[in-house]
Write a protein that holds these residues in place. Structure first.
Motif, PDB file in Angstrom:
ATOM      1  N   SER A 177      44.794  40.441  56.725  1.00  0.00           N
ATOM      2  CA  SER A 177      45.899  39.406  56.241  1.00  0.00           C
ATOM      3  C   SER A 177      45.353  38.032  57.016  1.00  0.00           C
ATOM      4  CB  SER A 177      47.293  39.730  56.517  1.00  0.00           C
ATOM      5  OG  SER A 177      47.429  39.762  57.876  1.00  0.00           O
TER       6      SER A 177
ATOM      7  N   ARG B 168      36.093  38.391  47.837  1.00  0.00           N
ATOM      8  CA  ARG B 168      37.414  39.066  47.285  1.00  0.00           C
ATOM      9  C   ARG B 168      38.060  39.889  48.156  1.00  0.00           C
ATOM     10  NH1 ARG B 168      38.449  39.097  41.672  1.00  0.00           N
ATOM     11  NH2 ARG B 168      36.758  37.847  40.677  1.00  0.00           N
ATOM     12  N   ALA B 169      37.086  40.838  49.038  1.00  0.00           N
ATOM     13  CA  ALA B 169      37.717  41.658  50.075  1.00  0.00           C
ATOM     14  C   ALA B 169      38.284  40.995  51.131  1.00  0.00           C
ATOM     15  CB  ALA B 169      36.646  42.380  50.562  1.00  0.00           C
TER      16      ALA B 169
ATOM     17  N   ASP C 113      41.774  39.986  50.179  1.00  0.00           N
ATOM     18  CA  ASP C 113      42.669  41.146  49.942  1.00  0.00           C
ATOM     19  C   ASP C 113      43.488  41.372  50.984  1.00  0.00           C
ATOM     20  OD1 ASP C 113      44.085  43.437  49.616  1.00  0.00           O
ATOM     21  OD2 ASP C 113      42.339  44.299  48.520  1.00  0.00           O
ATOM     22  N   GLN C 114      44.728  40.943  51.139  1.00  0.00           N
ATOM     23  CA  GLN C 114      45.846  40.803  52.064  1.00  0.00           C
ATOM     24  C   GLN C 114      46.206  42.347  52.543  1.00  0.00           C
ATOM     25  OE1 GLN C 114      46.640  37.694  53.587  1.00  0.00           O
ATOM     26  NE2 GLN C 114      44.920  37.305  52.548  1.00  0.00           N
ATOM     27  N   SER C 115      45.900  43.401  51.634  1.00  0.00           N
ATOM     28  CA  SER C 115      46.049  44.830  52.058  1.00  0.00           C
ATOM     29  C   SER C 115      44.849  45.287  52.907  1.00  0.00           C
ATOM     30  CB  SER C 115      46.135  45.678  50.637  1.00  0.00           C
ATOM     31  OG  SER C 115      45.000  45.658  50.093  1.00  0.00           O
TER      32      SER C 115
ATOM     33  N   THR D 116      33.312  45.739  45.830  1.00  0.00           N
ATOM     34  CA  THR D 116      33.670  44.387  45.183  1.00  0.00           C
ATOM     35  C   THR D 116      32.810  43.241  46.124  1.00  0.00           C
ATOM     36  OG1 THR D 116      35.454  42.984  44.662  1.00  0.00           O
ATOM     37  CG2 THR D 116      35.781  43.881  46.911  1.00  0.00           C
TER      38      THR D 116
ATOM     39  N   ARG E 248      35.480  49.709  48.988  1.00  0.00           N
ATOM     40  CA  ARG E 248      36.154  48.594  48.005  1.00  0.00           C
ATOM     41  C   ARG E 248      35.315  48.362  46.821  1.00  0.00           C
ATOM     42  NH1 ARG E 248      41.297  46.613  48.366  1.00  0.00           N
ATOM     43  NH2 ARG E 248      41.535  48.251  49.866  1.00  0.00           N
TER      44      ARG E 248
END
Length: 292
Positions: free
Chosen positions: A180, A171-172, A175-177, A167, A165
């Protein structure tokens, strides 16, 4: 916004007090509460049985049956609590809450289910279930990744995807993708336990360090569940209107200038995505290649 532990506490209450009951009627008192539902929610729910209470991340749903012995449910009542939503199990004779949005009465004349939402960011929706995964989920949330307390969560896959990713690690986590159920509070708490600054680049993390972080995420969420979640005000309560008390156990979140529970260094607050991040300057030094 409620995170996984708070939503799981609500799910358990729904499983105990609502699952298996048949809807006699539903009443929508504010259109925004059903703004994403293309149908007539009261008409769709009437006569249906709420089979169980399920959760993925911050979403709740109750599969809808048509009676005893019917086939596997094809749709479900999906709920997202938003910033201030509450699903309350209440005596039908109890006074209406100020911000009552939806009321569901049951055929057994027992306690009714009320959706209360002060800011009206949450919503209810009857949605079809996607039968493709081993555990069917409502179609609107098929893009949501499994949460770290689900059997379906794959630690190795998460490690690969998070390193790609490129990042900051917080932030990761949000990220709900990717994963979750993790929000601002538990991200800060898990990062403190793993001694990681929120801006640490994901591509610099080793697989053992990611495993340590996932263990910290699971540990802090499990502990929060045991204490009924985290409540800072009256906006988050369980189905009986009671508040959790995990906020008393928080190590960093909301503790600016208070001593770190591990080393005694004053906790710092930093701006992050129009929010705040809390960390210990000594235990979680800012990396030279930080990704804010």
């Amino acid at each position: 916004m409620p995170e996984l532990p708070e939503v799981e506490v609500v799910r358990r209450g729904l499983e105990r007090w609502v699952a298996g009951r048949t809807v006699a009627s539903a009443e929508v008192l504010h259109p925004r509460a059903v703004r994403r539902d293309p149908g007539d929610l009261p008409a769709v729910l009437k006569g249906r049985t709420l089979r169980s209470a399920e959760r993925r991340g911050k979403y709740l749903w109750m599969p809808l049956g048509d009676g005893p012995g019917d086939e596997e449910p094809a749709d479900a009542l999906l709920a997202h609590l938003g910033m201030s939503g509450q699903l309350l199990v209440v005596d039908p004779a109890a006074p209406e809450e100020k911000h009552l949005r939806v009321r569901i009465r049951f055929a057994d004349d027992g306690p009714e289910l009320r959706f209360v939402d002060q800011r009206t960011f949450g919503h209810l929706l009857v949605a079809p279930l996607d039968p493709r995964p081993a555990r069917p989920v409502p179609q609107p949330i098929t893009h949501i990744a499994p949460d770290p307390l689900e059997e379906a969560f794959d630690d190795e896959e998460f490690a690969v995807r998070v390193r790609l990713r490129r990042t900051g690690i917080k932030r990761a986590l949000l990220d709900q993708s990717l994963i979750s159920g993790v929000g601002n509070i538990y991200a800060d708490e898990a990062l403190w336990r793993a001694r990681l600054h929120w801006a640490r680049p994901t591509e610099t993390l080793t697989q053992p360090k990611i495993a340590e972080l996932l263990a910290a995420v699971r540990a802090v969420m499990t502990e929060a569940l045991g204490q009924g979640g985290t409540s800072f005000d009256s906006l988050y309560v369980n189905v009986n209107g009671e508040s959790g008390y995990f906020d008393r156990s928080l190590a960093v979140y909301g503790r600016r200038d208070e001593p770190c529970r591990r080393c005694g260094t004053p906790i710092r607050r930093e701006a992050f995505m129009n929010r705040s991040s809390y960390s210990c300057p000594k235990c979680q030094p800012v990396p030279k290649n930080a990704r804010p």
